[in-house]
Design a protein around this motif. Structure first.
Motif, PDB file in Angstrom:
ATOM      1  N   SER A  68       0.813  -1.218   0.000  1.00 27.15           N
ATOM      2  CA  SER A  68       0.000   0.000   0.000  1.00 27.15           C
ATOM      3  C   SER A  68       0.847   1.269   0.000  1.00 27.15           C
ATOM      4  O   SER A  68       0.472   2.276  -0.609  1.00 27.15           O
ATOM      5  CB  SER A  68      -0.961   0.002   1.197  1.00 27.15           C
ATOM      6  OG  SER A  68      -0.270   0.139   2.418  1.00 27.15           O
ATOM      7  N   GLU A  69       1.999   1.243   0.672  1.00 23.41           N
ATOM      8  CA  GLU A  69       2.842   2.442   0.693  1.00 23.41           C
ATOM      9  C   GLU A  69       3.410   2.733  -0.694  1.00 23.41           C
ATOM     10  O   GLU A  69       3.481   3.892  -1.125  1.00 23.41           O
ATOM     11  CB  GLU A  69       3.971   2.286   1.712  1.00 23.41           C
ATOM     12  CG  GLU A  69       4.723   3.586   1.963  1.00 23.41           C
ATOM     13  CD  GLU A  69       5.630   3.530   3.179  1.00 23.41           C
ATOM     14  OE1 GLU A  69       6.337   4.522   3.427  1.00 23.41           O
ATOM     15  OE2 GLU A  69       5.628   2.505   3.885  1.00 23.41           O
ATOM     16  N   HIS A  70       3.801   1.686  -1.412  1.00 22.24           N
ATOM     17  CA  HIS A  70       4.291   1.872  -2.775  1.00 22.24           C
ATOM     18  C   HIS A  70       3.163   2.324  -3.703  1.00 22.24           C
ATOM     19  O   HIS A  70       3.390   3.118  -4.628  1.00 22.24           O
ATOM     20  CB  HIS A  70       4.906   0.573  -3.293  1.00 22.24           C
ATOM     21  CG  HIS A  70       6.201   0.226  -2.633  1.00 22.24           C
ATOM     22  ND1 HIS A  70       6.734  -1.046  -2.664  1.00 22.24           N
ATOM     23  CD2 HIS A  70       7.068   0.974  -1.912  1.00 22.24           C
ATOM     24  CE1 HIS A  70       7.878  -1.059  -1.996  1.00 22.24           C
ATOM     25  NE2 HIS A  70       8.101   0.151  -1.526  1.00 22.24           N
ATOM     26  N   ILE A  71       1.955   1.823  -3.455  1.00 25.57           N
ATOM     27  CA  ILE A  71       0.809   2.238  -4.270  1.00 25.57           C
ATOM     28  C   ILE A  71       0.544   3.730  -4.080  1.00 25.57           C
ATOM     29  O   ILE A  71       0.300   4.463  -5.048  1.00 25.57           O
ATOM     30  CB  ILE A  71      -0.444   1.412  -3.913  1.00 25.57           C
ATOM     31  CG1 ILE A  71      -0.243  -0.055  -4.317  1.00 25.57           C
ATOM     32  CG2 ILE A  71      -1.682   1.983  -4.599  1.00 25.57           C
ATOM     33  CD1 ILE A  71      -1.331  -0.988  -3.817  1.00 25.57           C
ATOM     34  N   VAL A  72       0.605   4.194  -2.834  1.00 31.28           N
ATOM     35  CA  VAL A  72       0.413   5.623  -2.554  1.00 31.28           C
ATOM     36  C   VAL A  72       1.447   6.455  -3.309  1.00 31.28           C
ATOM     37  O   VAL A  72       1.118   7.469  -3.940  1.00 31.28           O
ATOM     38  CB  VAL A  72       0.501   5.897  -1.038  1.00 31.28           C
ATOM     39  CG1 VAL A  72       0.566   7.402  -0.762  1.00 31.28           C
ATOM     40  CG2 VAL A  72      -0.692   5.284  -0.312  1.00 31.28           C
ATOM     41  N   ALA A  73       2.708   6.023  -3.256  1.00 26.21           N
ATOM     42  CA  ALA A  73       3.776   6.753  -3.948  1.00 26.21           C
ATOM     43  C   ALA A  73       3.559   6.745  -5.456  1.00 26.21           C
ATOM     44  O   ALA A  73       3.786   7.758  -6.137  1.00 26.21           O
ATOM     45  CB  ALA A  73       5.129   6.144  -3.598  1.00 26.21           C
ATOM     46  N   HIS A  74       3.118   5.609  -5.992  1.00 23.05           N
ATOM     47  CA  HIS A  74       2.865   5.525  -7.428  1.00 23.05           C
ATOM     48  C   HIS A  74       1.726   6.454  -7.840  1.00 23.05           C
ATOM     49  O   HIS A  74       1.830   7.161  -8.859  1.00 23.05           O
ATOM     50  CB  HIS A  74       2.524   4.088  -7.827  1.00 23.05           C
ATOM     51  CG  HIS A  74       2.021   3.970  -9.233  1.00 23.05           C
ATOM     52  ND1 HIS A  74       2.859   3.985 -10.331  1.00 23.05           N
ATOM     53  CD2 HIS A  74       0.754   3.878  -9.728  1.00 23.05           C
ATOM     54  CE1 HIS A  74       2.139   3.899 -11.438  1.00 23.05           C
ATOM     55  NE2 HIS A  74       0.859   3.831 -11.100  1.00 23.05           N
ATOM     56  N   LEU A  75       0.645   6.455  -7.078  1.00 26.53           N
ATOM     57  CA  LEU A  75      -0.498   7.305  -7.419  1.00 26.53           C
ATOM     58  C   LEU A  75      -0.122   8.783  -7.365  1.00 26.53           C
ATOM     59  O   LEU A  75      -0.625   9.594  -8.149  1.00 26.53           O
ATOM     60  CB  LEU A  75      -1.667   7.017  -6.481  1.00 26.53           C
ATOM     61  CG  LEU A  75      -2.340   5.649  -6.664  1.00 26.53           C
ATOM     62  CD1 LEU A  75      -3.355   5.404  -5.558  1.00 26.53           C
ATOM     63  CD2 LEU A  75      -3.011   5.550  -8.034  1.00 26.53           C
ATOM     64  N   LYS A  76       0.779   9.132  -6.468  1.00 24.27           N
ATOM     65  CA  LYS A  76       1.244  10.521  -6.400  1.00 24.27           C
ATOM     66  C   LYS A  76       2.073  10.871  -7.635  1.00 24.27           C
ATOM     67  O   LYS A  76       1.869  11.927  -8.260  1.00 24.27           O
ATOM     68  CB  LYS A  76       2.065  10.734  -5.131  1.00 24.27           C
ATOM     69  CG  LYS A  76       2.583  12.160  -4.970  1.00 24.27           C
ATOM     70  CD  LYS A  76       3.363  12.317  -3.669  1.00 24.27           C
ATOM     71  CE  LYS A  76       3.903  13.738  -3.522  1.00 24.27           C
ATOM     72  NZ  LYS A  76       4.661  13.907  -2.247  1.00 24.27           N
ATOM     73  N   ALA A  77       2.995   9.972  -8.002  1.00 27.74           N
ATOM     74  CA  ALA A  77       3.886  10.253  -9.125  1.00 27.74           C
ATOM     75  C   ALA A  77       3.179  10.158 -10.474  1.00 27.74           C
ATOM     76  O   ALA A  77       3.404  10.985 -11.365  1.00 27.74           O
ATOM     77  CB  ALA A  77       5.073   9.287  -9.091  1.00 27.74           C
ATOM     78  N   ALA A  78       2.316   9.153 -10.631  1.00 27.24           N
ATOM     79  CA  ALA A  78       1.715   8.884 -11.938  1.00 27.24           C
ATOM     80  C   ALA A  78       0.364   9.558 -12.141  1.00 27.24           C
ATOM     81  O   ALA A  78      -0.011   9.866 -13.277  1.00 27.24           O
ATOM     82  CB  ALA A  78       1.561   7.370 -12.131  1.00 27.24           C
ATOM     83  N   ARG A  79      -0.367   9.784 -11.040  1.00 25.77           N
ATOM     84  CA  ARG A  79      -1.725  10.322 -11.172  1.00 25.77           C
ATOM     85  C   ARG A  79      -1.926  11.650 -10.437  1.00 25.77           C
ATOM     86  O   ARG A  79      -3.024  12.190 -10.427  1.00 25.77           O
ATOM     87  CB  ARG A  79      -2.743   9.297 -10.649  1.00 25.77           C
ATOM     88  CG  ARG A  79      -2.725   7.940 -11.378  1.00 25.77           C
ATOM     89  CD  ARG A  79      -3.179   8.064 -12.823  1.00 25.77           C
ATOM     90  NE  ARG A  79      -3.261   6.774 -13.494  1.00 25.77           N
ATOM     91  CZ  ARG A  79      -4.393   6.218 -13.902  1.00 25.77           C
ATOM     92  NH1 ARG A  79      -5.547   6.827 -13.696  1.00 25.77           N
ATOM     93  NH2 ARG A  79      -4.370   5.046 -14.518  1.00 25.77           N
ATOM     94  N   GLY A  80      -0.876  12.145  -9.797  1.00 26.10           N
ATOM     95  CA  GLY A  80      -0.973  13.436  -9.123  1.00 26.10           C
ATOM     96  C   GLY A  80      -1.795  13.436  -7.855  1.00 26.10           C
ATOM     97  O   GLY A  80      -2.283  14.485  -7.419  1.00 26.10           O
ATOM     98  N   VAL A  81      -1.945  12.272  -7.224  1.00 28.72           N
ATOM     99  CA  VAL A  81      -2.748  12.173  -6.000  1.00 28.72           C
ATOM    100  C   VAL A  81      -1.883  12.550  -4.799  1.00 28.72           C
ATOM    101  O   VAL A  81      -0.942  11.837  -4.450  1.00 28.72           O
ATOM    102  CB  VAL A  81      -3.306  10.746  -5.812  1.00 28.72           C
ATOM    103  CG1 VAL A  81      -4.066  10.647  -4.492  1.00 28.72           C
ATOM    104  CG2 VAL A  81      -4.197  10.373  -6.981  1.00 28.72           C
ATOM    105  N   ASP A  82      -2.190  13.677  -4.168  1.00 27.65           N
ATOM    106  CA  ASP A  82      -1.439  14.121  -2.993  1.00 27.65           C
ATOM    107  C   ASP A  82      -2.392  14.825  -2.038  1.00 27.65           C
ATOM    108  O   ASP A  82      -2.650  16.022  -2.158  1.00 27.65           O
ATOM    109  CB  ASP A  82      -0.299  15.056  -3.394  1.00 27.65           C
ATOM    110  CG  ASP A  82       0.587  15.436  -2.209  1.00 27.65           C
ATOM    111  OD1 ASP A  82       0.341  14.915  -1.098  1.00 27.65           O
ATOM    112  OD2 ASP A  82       1.512  16.245  -2.394  1.00 27.65           O
TER     113      ASP A  82
END
Length: 246
Positions: A68-82
């Motif tokens: 889940s932590e890697h998923i959060v980081a991916h969504l931030k980098a790839a989808r702009g979720v912050d």
């Protein structure tokens, strides 16, 4: 070029408005809902067959992301979720510390309360393995129980008494309660990643299908109960962006 479909693989929930019995699956679903990112949910009951032997994991086009932590980081980098974009550096540090407390200790207390605490005898068996063929159910449950006991022992929590374990939980929950105070969310008027993580664990502690001392430890802190309800309403509001693979 169209944006790839997001596919989440995790432990099941009864319906789109319900939360998974896994805090980490709930965490990712809640994050996607707050971000307004449509996703397709795939129910997985055997994490041993997943890419890294754990759930949840995410497929974003051709990319697979586990943990889940890697998923959060991916969504931030790839989808702009912050969700933390408005936090100060100090608040980000405090948020990180809260998340680690919740996911590295409170999580294991949830595991203990479900698998080891005699008050829940049989609940895990029915919740997690009830849909399996009878000939396999007992065998897989006993194997999972043995693995869980070993994990708790190696993690360290399993070496303590029940009273000591729930005392740890009380201190952690009090830390969350004091941080929240009378604010709508942990860091102000809008939910952040820490709220997603806290909600995922609190809603699991309050589940009626598990008889656990954790429920009582949350219920004696009215601001946490109201907070879980508030976050739960946001979670339910996002149910329409989830589709099912089944």
């Amino acid at each position: 070029m169209s944006t790839p479909q997001l596919d989440v693989y995790g432990f099941p929930a009864a319906d789109p408005k319900a939360t998974s019995a896994s805090p980490f699956t709930t965490k990712i679903e809640c994050l996607l809902r707050l971000a307004g990112l449509p996703y397709r949910m795939h129910v997985v009951t055997n994490p041993g067959k997943t890419p890294r032997g754990k759930l949840p994991y995410l497929e974003d086009g051709t990319m697979t992301v586990s943990d889940s932590e890697h998923i959060v980081a991916h969504l931030k980098a790839a989808r702009g979720v912050d969700l933390d974009v408005s936090l100060t550096p100090l608040e980000r540090a405090q948020s990180h510390a809260l998340q680690r407390m919740i996911e590295e200790r409170l999580y294991w207390i949830i595991v203990y309360s479900r698998w080891i605490d005699p008050a829940n005898d049989g609940a895990v068996y029915e919740q997690f393995f009830g849909s399996l063929p009878p000939v396999l159910r007992g065998l897989i449950y006993r194997s999972a129980l043995k693995t869980t006991k070993a994990a708790l022992h190696h993690q360290g929590l399993g070496r303590h008494t029940a009273d000591e374990i729930y005392a740890f939980a009380a201190r952690d929950l009090e830390a969350i309660s004091q941080t929240l105070g009378d604010k709508p969310f942990l860091f102000g008027d809008a939910p952040t990643l820490a709220d997603v993580v806290a909600f995922a664990s609190l809603t699991n502690m309050l589940r009626p299908d598990f008889k656990t001392a954790l429920r009582g430890l949350v219920e004696v802190r009215p601001n946490l109960v109201a907070y879980e309800t508030r976050m739960g309403a946001l979670y339910e509001d996002g149910a329409s962006i989830r589709s099912s693979s089944q």
